[in-house]
Design an enzyme around this catalytic site. Structure first.
Site, PDB file in Angstrom:
ATOM      1  CG  HIS A  70      29.659  33.838  46.291  1.00  0.00           C
ATOM      2  ND1 HIS A  70      30.208  32.888  46.149  1.00  0.00           N
ATOM      3  CD2 HIS A  70      29.711  34.855  45.502  1.00  0.00           C
ATOM      4  CE1 HIS A  70      30.980  32.872  45.037  1.00  0.00           C
ATOM      5  NE2 HIS A  70      30.567  34.198  44.574  1.00  0.00           N
TER       6      HIS A  70
ATOM      7  CG  HIS B   1      37.180  40.562  37.291  1.00  0.00           C
ATOM      8  ND1 HIS B   1      36.689  41.852  37.377  1.00  0.00           N
ATOM      9  CD2 HIS B   1      38.532  40.625  36.873  1.00  0.00           C
ATOM     10  CE1 HIS B   1      37.609  42.564  37.091  1.00  0.00           C
ATOM     11  NE2 HIS B   1      38.590  41.871  36.689  1.00  0.00           N
TER      12      HIS B   1
ATOM     13  CB  SER C 128      29.663  36.473  41.336  1.00  0.00           C
ATOM     14  OG  SER C 128      30.395  36.144  40.298  1.00  0.00           O
TER      15      SER C 128
ATOM     16  CD  GLU D 263      36.268  35.079  32.786  1.00  0.00           C
ATOM     17  OE1 GLU D 263      35.756  35.074  34.014  1.00  0.00           O
ATOM     18  OE2 GLU D 263      37.593  34.857  32.428  1.00  0.00           O
TER      19      GLU D 263
ATOM     20  CG  ASP E 166      39.481  45.114  30.730  1.00  0.00           C
ATOM     21  OD1 ASP E 166      38.937  44.806  31.839  1.00  0.00           O
ATOM     22  OD2 ASP E 166      40.256  45.709  30.505  1.00  0.00           O
ATOM     23  N   GLY E 167      36.379  43.480  31.812  1.00  0.00           N
ATOM     24  CA  GLY E 167      35.296  43.834  32.583  1.00  0.00           C
ATOM     25  C   GLY E 167      35.299  45.404  33.121  1.00  0.00           C
TER      26      GLY E 167
ATOM     27  CG  ASP F 269      35.610  37.947  42.703  1.00  0.00           C
ATOM     28  OD1 ASP F 269      36.457  38.078  43.387  1.00  0.00           O
ATOM     29  OD2 ASP F 269      34.836  37.097  42.556  1.00  0.00           O
TER      30      ASP F 269
HETATM   31  N1  SAM Z   1      33.182  36.543  40.329  1.00  0.00           N
HETATM   32  C1  SAM Z   1      33.518  34.907  40.283  1.00  0.00           C
HETATM   33  C2  SAM Z   1      32.315  34.451  41.547  1.00  0.00           C
HETATM   34  O1  SAM Z   1      32.479  34.993  42.403  1.00  0.00           O
HETATM   35  O2  SAM Z   1      32.250  33.246  41.187  1.00  0.00           O
HETATM   36  C3  SAM Z   1      34.879  34.618  40.351  1.00  0.00           C
HETATM   37  C4  SAM Z   1      35.776  35.540  39.530  1.00  0.00           C
HETATM   38  S1  SAM Z   1      37.881  34.893  39.510  1.00  0.00           S
HETATM   39  C5  SAM Z   1      38.147  35.397  41.225  1.00  0.00           C
HETATM   40  C6  SAM Z   1      38.277  36.136  38.614  1.00  0.00           C
HETATM   41  C7  SAM Z   1      37.757  35.994  37.116  1.00  0.00           C
HETATM   42  O3  SAM Z   1      38.135  36.886  36.288  1.00  0.00           O
HETATM   43  C8  SAM Z   1      38.742  34.724  36.205  1.00  0.00           C
HETATM   44  O4  SAM Z   1      37.617  33.905  35.513  1.00  0.00           O
HETATM   45  C9  SAM Z   1      39.407  35.492  35.333  1.00  0.00           C
HETATM   46  O5  SAM Z   1      39.763  34.626  33.955  1.00  0.00           O
HETATM   47  C10 SAM Z   1      38.839  36.716  35.028  1.00  0.00           C
HETATM   48  N2  SAM Z   1      39.396  37.890  34.598  1.00  0.00           N
HETATM   49  C11 SAM Z   1      40.754  38.382  34.661  1.00  0.00           C
HETATM   50  N3  SAM Z   1      40.975  39.535  34.025  1.00  0.00           N
HETATM   51  C12 SAM Z   1      39.643  39.847  33.751  1.00  0.00           C
HETATM   52  C13 SAM Z   1      39.375  41.149  33.362  1.00  0.00           C
HETATM   53  N4  SAM Z   1      40.107  42.064  32.892  1.00  0.00           N
HETATM   54  N5  SAM Z   1      37.828  41.303  32.541  1.00  0.00           N
HETATM   55  C14 SAM Z   1      37.176  40.131  32.741  1.00  0.00           C
HETATM   56  N6  SAM Z   1      37.512  39.000  33.255  1.00  0.00           N
HETATM   57  C15 SAM Z   1      38.949  38.858  33.881  1.00  0.00           C
END
Ligand code: SAM
Length: 281
Positions: free
Chosen positions: A19, A42, A104, A122, A146-147, A167
């Site tokens: 961050h 993500h 984020s 998410e 899916d991101g 992320d």
């Molecule tokens: N970016 C966030 C932050 O900095 O606060 C933290 C994200 S965390 C490391 C990863 C997140 O991605 C989780 O909440 C998980 O559920 C989600 N996730 C996992 N695979 C994903 C995908 N293919 N597309 C979107 N989200 C996904």
């Protein structure tokens, strides 16, 4: 399989590293008025109350955001850390106590201007529900899906500029190659976009696959920033945090180096920071 929940790790040293890089990149990008589409592939929950049972269980913020917060008077003369800590303070109910750690989506949303766009992806239904409860500006869109696929579908964007944060939780080892494939495809569609990718430093060293694939794929201007707590293999689990910035704004490396020189010792005596070009021009 989606078992990862970021609340268990919220505010740890890796979050602070990620961050801080994001905050510094935003400072640079927002100097120009032309609108930006931000994509957070993500997103997670958006905001993390530190008294949540999940967060208290490991208490990782006690070795990440908390020591920085407690040192904020001493850090007031370091411009990046001071402005980052001011932003964190603006989220607290009572400015003297660290009660919530911003994820984020919050870091991106609080800097969003009316002409900008924010897409927050998410996949986890529970995490998406939490994100849905956060107050966000109208030009921020939450997408349950899916991101990585969503990012590619969203390109090209309608704004002149693009900034992407990738992320993942890296629960599956395939995620390293999926991120590389997606980033290469995204940068072919948005050559001047700025992309940030977080990766863990783990004893298995799988992040090397991600880095090599990006180099072999012909991506240029990849800057790498790594924070290590100790030598690999000294203890089990994650020993460091890595961030790649593709097309980094000019001056980012100096700002981060100055901030990290002050922040790293607060994460532990053996904590080290380094940054370099993974692939230059
Ligand atoms: N970016 C966030 C932050 O900095 O606060 C933290 C994200 S965390 C490391 C990863 C997140 O991605 C989780 O909440 C998980 O559920 C989600 N996730 C996992 N695979 C994903 C995908 N293919 N597309 C979107 N989200 C996904």
């Amino acid at each position: 399989m989606l078992s990862y929940q970021h609340a268990y790790h919220a505010g740890n040293f890796a979050d602070v590293h990620k961050h801080l890089v994001l905050h510094a990149v935003l400072d640079h990008l927002l100097r120009k008025s032309s609108p930006i589409t931000f994509a957070d592939t993500h997103a997670g929950r958006g905001v993390y109350p530190l008294d949540a049972p999940e967060t208290q269980r490991l208490g990782e913020y006690r070795h990440g955001a908390l020591p920085l917060w407690q040192a904020r008077d001493r850090l007031a003369d370091e411009p990046l850390l001071a402005s980052w800590l001011d932003a964190v303070a603006s989220l607290q109910h009572d400015g003297s106590r660290l009660e919530r750690y911003p994820g984020s989506p919050w870091w991106l949303a609080q800097r969003l201007r009316s002409g900008d766009r924010l897409r927050l992806y998410e996949l986890h239904p529970g995490e998406h529900d939490h994100l849905s409860q956060q107050a966000l500006p109208p030009n921020a869109q939450r997408i349950h899906g899916d991101g990585l696929a969503g990012l590619i579908q969203a390109l090209p964007v309608s704004t002149p500029r693009l900034c992407v944060l990738i992320d993942p939780s890296f629960e599956r080892k395939e995620e390293y190659s999926e991120v590389a494939v997606t980033l290469l495809a995204a940068m072919r569609k948005a050559r001047h976009g700025v992309a940030l990718v977080w990766y863990p430093l783990l004893p298995a060293g799988r992040h090397h696959e991600l880095l090599e694939r990006l180099r072999e794929g012909g991506l240029r201007k990849i800057w790498r920033s790594e924070l290590t707590l100790h030598a690999p293999g000294e203890e089990r689990g994650m020993y460091g945090s890595g961030m790649l910035v593709v097309n980094p704004p000019w001056g980012l490396d100096e700002r981060l180096a100055a901030a990290m020189a002050r922040a790293a010792p607060l994460f532990g005596e053996a904590c080290r920071y380094r940054a370099d070009w993974w692939v230059e021009e």
